[in-house]
Design a protein around this motif. Structure first.
Motif, PDB file in Angstrom:
ATOM      1  N   SER A 226       0.808  -1.230   0.000  1.00 43.07           N
ATOM      2  CA  SER A 226       0.000   0.000   0.000  1.00 43.07           C
ATOM      3  C   SER A 226       0.836   1.272   0.000  1.00 43.07           C
ATOM      4  N   LYS A 227       2.086   1.181   0.424  1.00 42.07           N
ATOM      5  CA  LYS A 227       2.856   2.417   0.641  1.00 42.07           C
ATOM      6  C   LYS A 227       3.766   2.671  -0.553  1.00 42.07           C
ATOM      7  N   VAL A 228       5.050   2.290  -0.457  1.00 37.78           N
ATOM      8  CA  VAL A 228       5.964   2.665  -1.542  1.00 37.78           C
ATOM      9  C   VAL A 228       5.531   2.041  -2.885  1.00 37.78           C
ATOM     10  N   TYR A 229       4.913   0.874  -2.854  1.00 37.33           N
ATOM     11  CA  TYR A 229       4.511   0.212  -4.103  1.00 37.33           C
ATOM     12  C   TYR A 229       3.283   0.859  -4.744  1.00 37.33           C
ATOM     13  N   GLY A 230       2.609   1.734  -4.003  1.00 35.08           N
ATOM     14  CA  GLY A 230       1.510   2.508  -4.586  1.00 35.08           C
ATOM     15  C   GLY A 230       0.247   1.719  -4.893  1.00 35.08           C
ATOM     16  N   LEU A 231      -0.041   0.675  -4.111  1.00 30.36           N
ATOM     17  CA  LEU A 231      -1.220  -0.155  -4.417  1.00 30.36           C
ATOM     18  C   LEU A 231      -2.276  -0.123  -3.303  1.00 30.36           C
ATOM     19  N   ALA A 232      -2.374   1.000  -2.576  1.00 30.00           N
ATOM     20  CA  ALA A 232      -3.294   1.051  -1.425  1.00 30.00           C
ATOM     21  C   ALA A 232      -4.720   0.652  -1.821  1.00 30.00           C
ATOM     22  N   GLY A 233      -5.144   1.067  -3.002  1.00 35.47           N
ATOM     23  CA  GLY A 233      -6.526   0.804  -3.423  1.00 35.47           C
ATOM     24  C   GLY A 233      -6.776  -0.651  -3.774  1.00 35.47           C
ATOM     25  N   LEU A 234      -5.733  -1.419  -3.997  1.00 37.82           N
ATOM     26  CA  LEU A 234      -5.929  -2.831  -4.349  1.00 37.82           C
ATOM     27  C   LEU A 234      -5.835  -3.748  -3.139  1.00 37.82           C
ATOM     28  N   ARG A 235      -5.500  -3.194  -1.996  1.00 38.75           N
ATOM     29  CA  ARG A 235      -5.519  -3.887  -0.705  1.00 38.75           C
ATOM     30  C   ARG A 235      -4.687  -5.176  -0.742  1.00 38.75           C
ATOM     31  N   ILE A 236      -3.396  -5.021  -0.607  1.00 37.96           N
ATOM     32  CA  ILE A 236      -2.579  -6.225  -0.562  1.00 37.96           C
ATOM     33  C   ILE A 236      -1.348  -6.029   0.332  1.00 37.96           C
ATOM     34  N   GLY A 237      -1.210  -6.941   1.283  1.00 37.60           N
ATOM     35  CA  GLY A 237      -0.085  -6.918   2.209  1.00 37.60           C
ATOM     36  C   GLY A 237       0.283  -8.353   2.532  1.00 37.60           C
ATOM     37  N   TYR A 238       1.293  -8.546   3.364  1.00 38.92           N
ATOM     38  CA  TYR A 238       1.717  -9.917   3.658  1.00 38.92           C
ATOM     39  C   TYR A 238       2.478  -9.978   4.969  1.00 38.92           C
ATOM     40  N   ALA A 239       2.604 -11.205   5.463  1.00 39.00           N
ATOM     41  CA  ALA A 239       3.458 -11.433   6.635  1.00 39.00           C
ATOM     42  C   ALA A 239       4.547 -12.418   6.258  1.00 39.00           C
ATOM     43  N   ILE A 240       5.677 -12.279   6.947  1.00 40.11           N
ATOM     44  CA  ILE A 240       6.771 -13.248   6.832  1.00 40.11           C
ATOM     45  C   ILE A 240       6.986 -13.790   8.250  1.00 40.11           C
ATOM     46  N   ALA A 241       6.970 -15.104   8.374  1.00 40.62           N
ATOM     47  CA  ALA A 241       7.188 -15.712   9.699  1.00 40.62           C
ATOM     48  C   ALA A 241       7.587 -17.160   9.491  1.00 40.62           C
ATOM     49  N   ASN A 242       7.880 -17.852  10.586  1.00 38.26           N
ATOM     50  CA  ASN A 242       8.247 -19.262  10.408  1.00 38.26           C
ATOM     51  C   ASN A 242       6.990 -20.058  10.019  1.00 38.26           C
TER      52      ASN A 242
END
Ligand SMILES: Cc1ncc(COP(=O)(O)O)c(C=O)c1O
Length: 370
Positions: A226-242
């Motif tokens: 949503s931030k530097v990639y400029g896709l806030a309106g498409l609603r996409i994020g992720y988590a990294i974990a074990n």
């Protein structure tokens, strides 16, 4: 007789809702303005939009919108990008959905979650939403006090939420300090390190924290498109974990939580790292301009590591209102009880200049002669 509100779970009826920044459309409707003339500096979006590769990727596949999405390619791209296996990732409808999944999977009544005063509001909201208790630790210079956060952990603590950099304050904890904190936190307490603004960090501050998720089985990193990639309106994020944590989160998510357009856009955006670098450099230049101008007006602001600056003002409602009348949306911070601060996102240079000119006019501070 009971009201409908009485029927609701008490901890939800008592929730203070999240107040988002005003949208361009809402301001246009309110003041009958041309939406194209409005300057929005209220939601920490990338003013340049996404990489040009994004629109080509989405439009190419619009004809297949009758089919449910398949996330395989984005998971594979994330895994390649970070040099980890795909089982280290979960993709969500914005990183907010990931925060929501974390709360729903790990917290319930009787548990508590520790976070800092002025930390991103969604942490306390999600904690309360699932009936758990917030333990809010006083901030230090508007930032996280790691030793106090550590002290606040008790036998009922399941999660420590940390934003780095933090929104709305822009504060940043140097990564060596976070590493020491992770070493000190018991391994049966999860640490959620929200890195929504990670890509805006300059190389001297950045550490490749994805390498830490194998070292700390209790660490969850969240990032966003949503931030530097400029896709806030498409609603996409992720988590990294074990993988153990990821599998638990995957159980709780809706089957098709992210749209095909969002998946394709994120994949295209991730592949254009030159764009990310350019956007991050533009942000540094914009920040230097805005903070330089604030310095010249003797207006205090919090040192920032994100794509926004939080400014101290005497009369926030008056300034915000006058800005709106001029078609400029900035962000008051009622969710944070920061009644003498506004948060202003770095915009295009022309937008930054318009904001500064409006601020000078509203506060009656004349432009210094060069
Ligand atoms: C610190 C932080 N975390 C998470 C988010 C959520 O972003 P999104 O759901 O768009 O990924 C934001 C958005 O402003 C944020 O500032």
């Amino acid at each position: 007789m009971k009201t409908t509100t009485d029927l609701a779970l008490a901890h939800i009826a008592q929730l203070q809702p999240y107040i988002p920044g005003m949208s361009i459309e809402e301001l246009a409707r309110t003041y009958n303005l041309d939406p194209d003339s409005i300057i929005k500096l209220a939601s920490n979006e990338n003013p340049n939009g996404p990489s040009p590769m994004v629109s080509a990727a989405i439009t190419h596949d619009l004809a297949h919108s009758n089919r449910y999405p398949d996330g395989y390619d984005l998971y594979a791209s994330l895994a390649r990008h970070y040099g980890l296996e795909t089982d280290h990732f979960i993709v969500g409808n914005g990183s907010n959905e990931i925060l929501d999944l974390i709360a729903r999977v790990f917290l319930s009544a009787g548990d508590n979650a520790v976070s800092s005063q002025y930390a991103f509001f969604v942490y306390s909201l999600e904690t309360q939403l699932v009936g758990a208790t917030n333990k809010i630790v006083p901030a230090i210079n508007y930032g996280h006090d790691l030793s106090k956060l550590k002290e606040a952990i008790d036998e009922h603590t399941k999660i420590v939420w940390i934003a780095n950099p933090n929104n709305p304050t822009g504060t940043f904890i140097p990564y060596p300090e976070i590493h020491s904190f992770l070493e000190a936190v018991p391994s049966d307490v999860l640490v959620v390190l929200d890195e929504a603004y990670y890509e805006y960090l300059t190389p001297d501050n950045k550490v490749e924290t994805q390498g830490w998720v194998d070292e700390f089985c209790n660490l969850i990193l969240t990032r966003t498109f949503s931030k530097v990639y400029g896709l806030a309106g498409l609603r996409i994020g992720y988590a990294i974990a074990n993988p153990e944590i990821i599998q638990l989160l995957q159980r709780a998510r809706q089957p098709f939580n992210v749209s095909t357009a969002g998946l394709l856009a994120a994949q295209a955006a991730l592949s254009d790292q030159d764009y990310v670098k350019t956007a991050s450099h533009a942000n540094q230049a914009g920040l230097a301009y805005v903070t330089g101008q604030l310095d010249s007006m003797n207006i205090p602001y919090l040192p920032t590591f994100g794509n926004f600056v939080t400014i101290e003002l005497i009369d926030v409602p008056d300034v915000c209102q006058k800005m709106l009348q001029q078609g400029i949306i900035i962000r008051p911070l009622p969710n944070y009880a920061m009644t003498h601060h506004v948060r202003v996102t770095v915009g295009l240079q022309s937008e930054n200049e318009a904001f500064i000119a409006a601020l000078r006019e509203i506060l009656a501070i004349t432009q210094p002669k060069i």
